[in-house]
Design a protein around this motif. Structure first.
Motif, PDB file in Angstrom:
ATOM      1  N   THR A 106       0.832  -1.205   0.000  1.00 50.47           N
ATOM      2  CA  THR A 106       0.000   0.000   0.000  1.00 50.47           C
ATOM      3  C   THR A 106       0.863   1.249   0.000  1.00 50.47           C
ATOM      4  N   ALA A 107       1.922   1.249   0.802  1.00 45.59           N
ATOM      5  CA  ALA A 107       2.821   2.409   0.846  1.00 45.59           C
ATOM      6  C   ALA A 107       3.452   2.654  -0.518  1.00 45.59           C
ATOM      7  N   HIS A 108       3.843   1.587  -1.198  1.00 44.51           N
ATOM      8  CA  HIS A 108       4.453   1.737  -2.516  1.00 44.51           C
ATOM      9  C   HIS A 108       3.432   2.302  -3.504  1.00 44.51           C
ATOM     10  N   LEU A 109       2.219   1.804  -3.459  1.00 44.27           N
ATOM     11  CA  LEU A 109       1.164   2.299  -4.352  1.00 44.27           C
ATOM     12  C   LEU A 109       0.936   3.794  -4.144  1.00 44.27           C
ATOM     13  N   LEU A 110       0.878   4.229  -2.887  1.00 43.24           N
ATOM     14  CA  LEU A 110       0.623   5.635  -2.589  1.00 43.24           C
ATOM     15  C   LEU A 110       1.805   6.528  -2.941  1.00 43.24           C
ATOM     16  N   SER A 111       3.006   5.961  -2.972  1.00 43.67           N
ATOM     17  CA  SER A 111       4.208   6.779  -3.194  1.00 43.67           C
ATOM     18  C   SER A 111       4.475   7.073  -4.663  1.00 43.67           C
ATOM     19  N   VAL A 112       3.826   6.342  -5.569  1.00 35.70           N
ATOM     20  CA  VAL A 112       4.083   6.495  -7.008  1.00 35.70           C
ATOM     21  C   VAL A 112       2.988   7.365  -7.620  1.00 35.70           C
ATOM     22  N   PRO A 113       3.336   8.519  -8.180  1.00 37.92           N
ATOM     23  CA  PRO A 113       2.316   9.385  -8.787  1.00 37.92           C
ATOM     24  C   PRO A 113       1.580   8.694  -9.932  1.00 37.92           C
ATOM     25  N   ASN A 114       0.273   8.887  -9.985  1.00 36.55           N
ATOM     26  CA  ASN A 114      -0.576   8.345 -11.053  1.00 36.55           C
ATOM     27  C   ASN A 114      -0.407   6.830 -11.201  1.00 36.55           C
ATOM     28  N   CYS A 115      -0.230   6.154 -10.085  1.00 35.80           N
ATOM     29  CA  CYS A 115       0.021   4.714 -10.137  1.00 35.80           C
ATOM     30  C   CYS A 115      -1.278   3.952 -10.343  1.00 35.80           C
ATOM     31  N   GLY A 116      -1.285   3.068 -11.312  1.00 38.13           N
ATOM     32  CA  GLY A 116      -2.456   2.242 -11.564  1.00 38.13           C
ATOM     33  C   GLY A 116      -2.279   0.804 -11.149  1.00 38.13           C
ATOM     34  N   LEU A 117      -1.020   0.391 -10.951  1.00 39.34           N
ATOM     35  CA  LEU A 117      -0.773  -1.020 -10.667  1.00 39.34           C
ATOM     36  C   LEU A 117       0.603  -1.177 -10.035  1.00 39.34           C
ATOM     37  N   VAL A 118       0.651  -1.870  -8.907  1.00 35.17           N
ATOM     38  CA  VAL A 118       1.907  -2.268  -8.280  1.00 35.17           C
ATOM     39  C   VAL A 118       1.973  -3.781  -8.264  1.00 35.17           C
ATOM     40  N   GLY A 119       3.058  -4.321  -8.776  1.00 39.88           N
ATOM     41  CA  GLY A 119       3.298  -5.758  -8.700  1.00 39.88           C
ATOM     42  C   GLY A 119       4.303  -6.037  -7.606  1.00 39.88           C
ATOM     43  N   ALA A 156       1.206  -7.293 -14.133  1.00 40.89           N
ATOM     44  CA  ALA A 156       1.732  -8.093 -13.021  1.00 40.89           C
ATOM     45  C   ALA A 156       0.746  -9.210 -12.727  1.00 40.89           C
ATOM     46  N   ALA A 157       1.259 -10.362 -12.326  1.00 38.70           N
ATOM     47  CA  ALA A 157       0.405 -11.505 -12.017  1.00 38.70           C
ATOM     48  C   ALA A 157      -0.391 -11.230 -10.746  1.00 38.70           C
ATOM     49  N   THR A 158      -1.659 -11.644 -10.747  1.00 37.70           N
ATOM     50  CA  THR A 158      -2.549 -11.357  -9.625  1.00 37.70           C
ATOM     51  C   THR A 158      -2.215 -12.147  -8.364  1.00 37.70           C
ATOM     52  N   ALA A 159      -1.157 -12.951  -8.389  1.00 39.07           N
ATOM     53  CA  ALA A 159      -0.663 -13.545  -7.148  1.00 39.07           C
ATOM     54  C   ALA A 159      -0.198 -12.461  -6.185  1.00 39.07           C
ATOM     55  N   ASN A 160       0.150 -11.272  -6.729  1.00 41.53           N
ATOM     56  CA  ASN A 160       0.643 -10.184  -5.872  1.00 41.53           C
ATOM     57  C   ASN A 160       0.488  -8.852  -6.591  1.00 41.53           C
ATOM     58  N   VAL A 161      -0.680  -8.251  -6.444  1.00 45.46           N
ATOM     59  CA  VAL A 161      -0.975  -6.977  -7.116  1.00 45.46           C
ATOM     60  C   VAL A 161      -1.687  -6.026  -6.149  1.00 45.46           C
ATOM     61  N   PHE A 162      -1.333  -4.748  -6.241  1.00 48.36           N
ATOM     62  CA  PHE A 162      -2.028  -3.673  -5.538  1.00 48.36           C
ATOM     63  C   PHE A 162      -2.505  -2.649  -6.561  1.00 48.36           C
ATOM     64  N   THR A 163      -3.706  -2.143  -6.369  1.00 47.03           N
ATOM     65  CA  THR A 163      -4.246  -1.118  -7.256  1.00 47.03           C
ATOM     66  C   THR A 163      -5.341  -0.355  -6.518  1.00 47.03           C
ATOM     67  N   ARG A 184      -2.830 -10.234 -17.411  1.00 51.47           N
ATOM     68  CA  ARG A 184      -2.050  -9.601 -18.473  1.00 51.47           C
ATOM     69  C   ARG A 184      -2.931  -8.680 -19.330  1.00 51.47           C
ATOM     70  N   GLU A 185      -4.083  -9.176 -19.729  1.00 52.30           N
ATOM     71  CA  GLU A 185      -4.975  -8.377 -20.570  1.00 52.30           C
ATOM     72  C   GLU A 185      -5.431  -7.124 -19.826  1.00 52.30           C
ATOM     73  N   TRP A 186      -5.751  -7.263 -18.533  1.00 48.65           N
ATOM     74  CA  TRP A 186      -6.169  -6.102 -17.744  1.00 48.65           C
ATOM     75  C   TRP A 186      -5.009  -5.130 -17.526  1.00 48.65           C
ATOM     76  N   GLY A 187      -3.823  -5.657 -17.251  1.00 49.97           N
ATOM     77  CA  GLY A 187      -2.659  -4.792 -17.034  1.00 49.97           C
ATOM     78  C   GLY A 187      -2.340  -3.947 -18.254  1.00 49.97           C
ATOM     79  N   LYS A 188      -2.509  -4.514 -19.429  1.00 47.95           N
ATOM     80  CA  LYS A 188      -2.258  -3.746 -20.647  1.00 47.95           C
ATOM     81  C   LYS A 188      -3.308  -2.656 -20.833  1.00 47.95           C
ATOM     82  N   ARG A 189      -4.522  -2.896 -20.375  1.00 44.31           N
ATOM     83  CA  ARG A 189      -5.532  -1.827 -20.408  1.00 44.31           C
ATOM     84  C   ARG A 189      -5.156  -0.693 -19.459  1.00 44.31           C
ATOM     85  N   VAL A 190      -4.641  -1.057 -18.292  1.00 44.69           N
ATOM     86  CA  VAL A 190      -4.195  -0.053 -17.323  1.00 44.69           C
ATOM     87  C   VAL A 190      -3.077   0.790 -17.921  1.00 44.69           C
TER      88      VAL A 190
END
Length: 329
Positions: A106-119, A156-163, A184-190
């Motif tokens: 969560t901290a990593h997600l919040l620290s990246v501007p305009n972040c749509g996906l953290v793996g 990023a594989a949904t085994a470990n994703v934050f968004t 993969r298909e969703w990540g490319k849309r992001v």
């Protein structure tokens, strides 16, 4: 991270007939460093033969949902729609998150501007840590390579994703028609929507490596089918698939050279076993794609159609108007 700035997080876990490993996963999630009043765990039963409710009921943070329609992405979509959190975290029932997984991710997600996906990082465990099987090494080398996926393939594989939940509102839910490759298909849309994607090495989970050739074959076959489904709507589809098949049939000389000069596996019979497995898995992929290609020309077969997600384009064309084929291998 100040608790006043910490968002509520919903962790979503699809499960099908895996109560023992789900128990371990939920134990790890029950004891996170993230404040307990700021997260929930949504376990989505995707049609297990026996109810997993007795397992889920043991944990105060966990809540069970039911999704009878088959498919892990259908189950994840159910969790997304029921989630209370501003932040959504995804893992699988056979994974064990580290004790600070929610906090770090969560901290990593919040620290990246305009972040749509953290793996987050995926660590592998072996039945015998001192002597992994050839199948376990193959799984470790070729699957769940999150940093590589994000840098070169925009997912990023949904085994470990934050968004964020709002990202799904913008680009649409997972494609529930897909049995594999939906992340993969969703990540490319992001990525196509202009969001930043980032790798979090310190937000880690542990995943058991597949320890048999049979388990690997099931995984490889599923990935081959996903490659087929994701590309069959494209122009000149048979030629695109033929290109993938020829790549599968090409001997992995470069990888063989790397293995031969690497100390893991560390003896010749071990190396030969692993090299043989490489050839066999490439043939399994090619064989499945060939079978699907021929099946597609049989009259009255159902045709796959990739639905357009709500309020979003599936992918953006390149500047020259071409769309990149999605090869999951």
């Amino acid at each position: 991270m100040n608790q006043q700035t910490q968002p509520f997080v919903s962790t979503i876990i699809p499960v099908l007939n895996d109560p023992k490993r789900l128990q371990l996963c939920l134990e790890a999630l029950e004891n996170q460093t993230y404040p307990k009043h700021l997260y929930e765990v949504l376990v989505v039963d995707n049609g297990s033969d026996e109810s997993i409710e007795p397992v889920v009921r043991q944990f105060k943070q966990a809540k069970m949902l039911l999704e009878p329609s088959p498919g892990s992405y259908t189950a994840r979509n159910k969790g997304i729609l029921q989630a209370k959190g501003e932040v959504l975290a995804f893992t699988d029932a056979d994974c064990i998150p580290q004790f600070d997984w929610l906090e770090k991710g969560t901290a990593h997600l919040l620290s990246v501007p305009n972040c749509g996906l953290v793996g987050g990082n995926v660590l592998f465990s072996f039945k015998n840590p001192h002597r992994p099987t050839a199948a376990e090494l193959y799984d470790q080398f070729f699957f769940l390579q999150q940093e590589y996926y994000l840098e070169y393939q925009q997912f990023a594989a949904t085994a470990n994703v934050f968004t964020y939940k709002q990202v799904f509102e913008q680009v649409g839910l997972f494609n529930s028609n897909l049995k594999s490759g939906g992340d993969r298909e969703w990540g490319k849309r992001v990525f196509a929507a202009g969001y930043t994607q980032s790798f979090a090495a310190d937000a880690a989970i542990c995943h058991p490596a597949r320890d048999s050739v049979q388990k690997l074959q099931r995984k490889v076959t599923r990935v081959a089918r996903a490659t087929y489904d994701l590309n069959r709507h494209r122009p000149n589809f048979p030629w695109v698939l033929l290109k993938f098949i020829l790549a599968d049939l090409k001997p992995p000389l470069r990888i063989w050279f790397r293995i031969g000069n690497n100390n893991r596996p560390n003896d010749l019979p071990y190396k030969l076993e692993f090299m043989t497995l490489l050839i066999w898995m490439k043939w399994v992929k090619a064989r499945e794609k060939i079978k699907l290609l021929f099946t597609d020309f049989i009259p009255n077969q159902p045709r796959f159609r990739l639905p357009r997600p709500v309020n979003a384009e599936i992918s953006k064309p390149r500047e020259n108007g071409e769309v990149q084929p999605l090869n999951l291998d």
